[in-house]
Design a protein around this motif. Structure first.
Motif, PDB file in Angstrom:
ATOM      1  N   GLN A  21      13.303 -53.801  62.713  1.00  0.00           N
ATOM      2  CA  GLN A  21      13.349 -52.511  62.046  1.00  0.00           C
ATOM      3  C   GLN A  21      14.700 -52.273  61.367  1.00  0.00           C
ATOM      4  O   GLN A  21      14.751 -51.682  60.290  1.00  0.00           O
ATOM      5  CB  GLN A  21      13.067 -51.383  63.042  1.00  0.00           C
ATOM      6  CG  GLN A  21      11.613 -51.273  63.401  1.00  0.00           C
ATOM      7  CD  GLN A  21      10.763 -50.986  62.181  1.00  0.00           C
ATOM      8  OE1 GLN A  21      10.928 -49.982  61.516  1.00  0.00           O
ATOM      9  NE2 GLN A  21       9.852 -51.888  61.886  1.00  0.00           N
ATOM     10  N   PHE A  57      11.816 -40.725  47.059  1.00  0.00           N
ATOM     11  CA  PHE A  57      11.653 -39.891  48.252  1.00  0.00           C
ATOM     12  C   PHE A  57      10.329 -39.138  48.316  1.00  0.00           C
ATOM     13  O   PHE A  57       9.847 -38.845  49.407  1.00  0.00           O
ATOM     14  CB  PHE A  57      12.815 -38.892  48.375  1.00  0.00           C
ATOM     15  CG  PHE A  57      14.074 -39.525  48.839  1.00  0.00           C
ATOM     16  CD1 PHE A  57      14.175 -40.050  50.117  1.00  0.00           C
ATOM     17  CD2 PHE A  57      15.169 -39.629  48.010  1.00  0.00           C
ATOM     18  CE1 PHE A  57      15.327 -40.661  50.555  1.00  0.00           C
ATOM     19  CE2 PHE A  57      16.329 -40.236  48.432  1.00  0.00           C
ATOM     20  CZ  PHE A  57      16.408 -40.747  49.706  1.00  0.00           C
ATOM     21  N   PHE A  60       7.582 -40.618  50.529  1.00  0.00           N
ATOM     22  CA  PHE A  60       7.839 -40.422  51.962  1.00  0.00           C
ATOM     23  C   PHE A  60       7.371 -39.044  52.402  1.00  0.00           C
ATOM     24  O   PHE A  60       6.778 -38.890  53.470  1.00  0.00           O
ATOM     25  CB  PHE A  60       9.335 -40.569  52.278  1.00  0.00           C
ATOM     26  CG  PHE A  60       9.827 -41.973  52.251  1.00  0.00           C
ATOM     27  CD1 PHE A  60       9.314 -42.920  53.107  1.00  0.00           C
ATOM     28  CD2 PHE A  60      10.809 -42.346  51.365  1.00  0.00           C
ATOM     29  CE1 PHE A  60       9.761 -44.229  53.087  1.00  0.00           C
ATOM     30  CE2 PHE A  60      11.268 -43.649  51.331  1.00  0.00           C
ATOM     31  CZ  PHE A  60      10.750 -44.586  52.198  1.00  0.00           C
ATOM     32  N   LEU A  61       7.646 -38.040  51.590  1.00  0.00           N
ATOM     33  CA  LEU A  61       7.251 -36.682  51.947  1.00  0.00           C
ATOM     34  C   LEU A  61       5.733 -36.519  51.961  1.00  0.00           C
ATOM     35  O   LEU A  61       5.190 -35.786  52.787  1.00  0.00           O
ATOM     36  CB  LEU A  61       7.879 -35.682  50.964  1.00  0.00           C
ATOM     37  CG  LEU A  61       9.401 -35.606  50.975  1.00  0.00           C
ATOM     38  CD1 LEU A  61       9.887 -34.680  49.872  1.00  0.00           C
ATOM     39  CD2 LEU A  61       9.911 -35.143  52.322  1.00  0.00           C
ATOM     40  N   VAL A  63       3.390 -39.022  52.353  1.00  0.00           N
ATOM     41  CA  VAL A  63       2.694 -39.927  53.267  1.00  0.00           C
ATOM     42  C   VAL A  63       3.052 -39.671  54.732  1.00  0.00           C
ATOM     43  O   VAL A  63       2.266 -39.995  55.618  1.00  0.00           O
ATOM     44  CB  VAL A  63       2.980 -41.393  52.871  1.00  0.00           C
ATOM     45  CG1 VAL A  63       2.428 -42.370  53.873  1.00  0.00           C
ATOM     46  CG2 VAL A  63       2.411 -41.675  51.496  1.00  0.00           C
ATOM     47  N   SER A  64       4.189 -39.074  54.992  1.00  0.00           N
ATOM     48  CA  SER A  64       4.639 -38.893  56.379  1.00  0.00           C
ATOM     49  C   SER A  64       3.644 -38.159  57.270  1.00  0.00           C
ATOM     50  O   SER A  64       3.399 -38.592  58.403  1.00  0.00           O
ATOM     51  CB  SER A  64       5.990 -38.187  56.407  1.00  0.00           C
ATOM     52  OG  SER A  64       6.979 -39.035  55.898  1.00  0.00           O
ATOM     53  N   PRO A  65       3.054 -37.034  56.837  1.00  0.00           N
ATOM     54  CA  PRO A  65       2.085 -36.382  57.736  1.00  0.00           C
ATOM     55  C   PRO A  65       0.875 -37.271  58.054  1.00  0.00           C
ATOM     56  O   PRO A  65       0.432 -37.336  59.204  1.00  0.00           O
ATOM     57  CB  PRO A  65       1.645 -35.140  56.948  1.00  0.00           C
ATOM     58  CG  PRO A  65       2.752 -34.874  56.000  1.00  0.00           C
ATOM     59  CD  PRO A  65       3.305 -36.215  55.646  1.00  0.00           C
ATOM     60  N   ALA A  67       0.825 -40.572  57.938  1.00  0.00           N
ATOM     61  CA  ALA A  67       1.303 -41.698  58.746  1.00  0.00           C
ATOM     62  C   ALA A  67       1.470 -41.295  60.204  1.00  0.00           C
ATOM     63  O   ALA A  67       1.166 -42.075  61.112  1.00  0.00           O
ATOM     64  CB  ALA A  67       2.616 -42.226  58.186  1.00  0.00           C
ATOM     65  N   GLY A  68       1.922 -40.077  60.451  1.00  0.00           N
ATOM     66  CA  GLY A  68       2.071 -39.605  61.826  1.00  0.00           C
ATOM     67  C   GLY A  68       0.744 -39.579  62.564  1.00  0.00           C
ATOM     68  O   GLY A  68       0.643 -39.983  63.721  1.00  0.00           O
ATOM     69  N   ARG A  76       0.869 -48.818  67.457  1.00  0.00           N
ATOM     70  CA  ARG A  76       2.134 -48.565  66.760  1.00  0.00           C
ATOM     71  C   ARG A  76       2.772 -49.840  66.215  1.00  0.00           C
ATOM     72  O   ARG A  76       3.350 -49.842  65.132  1.00  0.00           O
ATOM     73  CB  ARG A  76       3.097 -47.847  67.693  1.00  0.00           C
ATOM     74  CG  ARG A  76       2.736 -46.410  67.913  1.00  0.00           C
ATOM     75  CD  ARG A  76       3.747 -45.709  68.826  1.00  0.00           C
ATOM     76  NE  ARG A  76       3.479 -44.298  68.890  1.00  0.00           N
ATOM     77  CZ  ARG A  76       2.671 -43.734  69.769  1.00  0.00           C
ATOM     78  NH1 ARG A  76       2.039 -44.486  70.655  1.00  0.00           N
ATOM     79  NH2 ARG A  76       2.478 -42.433  69.773  1.00  0.00           N
ATOM     80  N   SER A  83       3.395 -51.293  57.588  1.00  0.00           N
ATOM     81  CA  SER A  83       4.284 -50.535  56.710  1.00  0.00           C
ATOM     82  C   SER A  83       5.435 -51.401  56.205  1.00  0.00           C
ATOM     83  O   SER A  83       5.819 -51.312  55.033  1.00  0.00           O
ATOM     84  CB  SER A  83       4.814 -49.296  57.417  1.00  0.00           C
ATOM     85  OG  SER A  83       5.666 -49.642  58.478  1.00  0.00           O
ATOM     86  N   SER A  87       6.133 -52.408  52.308  1.00  0.00           N
ATOM     87  CA  SER A  87       7.446 -52.198  51.698  1.00  0.00           C
ATOM     88  C   SER A  87       7.968 -53.486  51.077  1.00  0.00           C
ATOM     89  O   SER A  87       8.496 -53.487  49.958  1.00  0.00           O
ATOM     90  CB  SER A  87       8.425 -51.690  52.754  1.00  0.00           C
ATOM     91  OG  SER A  87       9.714 -51.561  52.227  1.00  0.00           O
TER      92      SER A  87
END
Length: 112
Positions: A21, A57, A60-61, A63-65, A67-68, A76, A83, A87
């Motif tokens: 990571q 950015f 990220f904003l 896809v984050s919800p 992805a969570g 995980r 992911s 990338s």
């Protein structure tokens, strides 16, 4: 898989994932920084450079919800690998587009 083959476990497995990571995050950050500087060098436009940051950015904003939720429902480790693979593939695609001269940022250059 043979009986003698064994997956890493415990602290060693954690260290492997942690190091992976670190490499992934550093590579992503360096790519983002390099693309931003490249955009400025090609266009000499602060607006284009700012837009490059925004376009980095905003995904990220968005896809984050999602992805969570996916990480909570699925494995995980697999999600991290997917992911990181995505990338890496995106970075390679940008490299290929640049090598084939498809990345033309001249449209962002102000008229003189």
């Amino acid at each position: 898989m043979k009986a003698t083959d064994k997956r890493p476990s415990g602290m060693f497995a954690f260290t492997l994932v942690w190091l992976g990571q670190i490499v992934s995050v550093l590579a992503s950050s360096m790519s983002q920084f390099a693309l931003t500087i490249f955009m400025y060098q090609e266009t000499h436009s602060a607006t284009a450079m700012g837009l490059m940051q925004v376009f980095y950015f905003v995904p990220f904003l968005l896809v984050s919800p999602l992805a969570g939720v996916m990480v909570d429902r699925h494995n995980r480790k697999v999600m991290m690998m997917v992911s990181d693979l995505g990338s890496g593939l995106a970075t390679v695609c940008i490299l290929i587009l640049q090598l084939w001269a498809f990345c033309n940022f001249g449209i962002c250059t102000p008229q003189q």
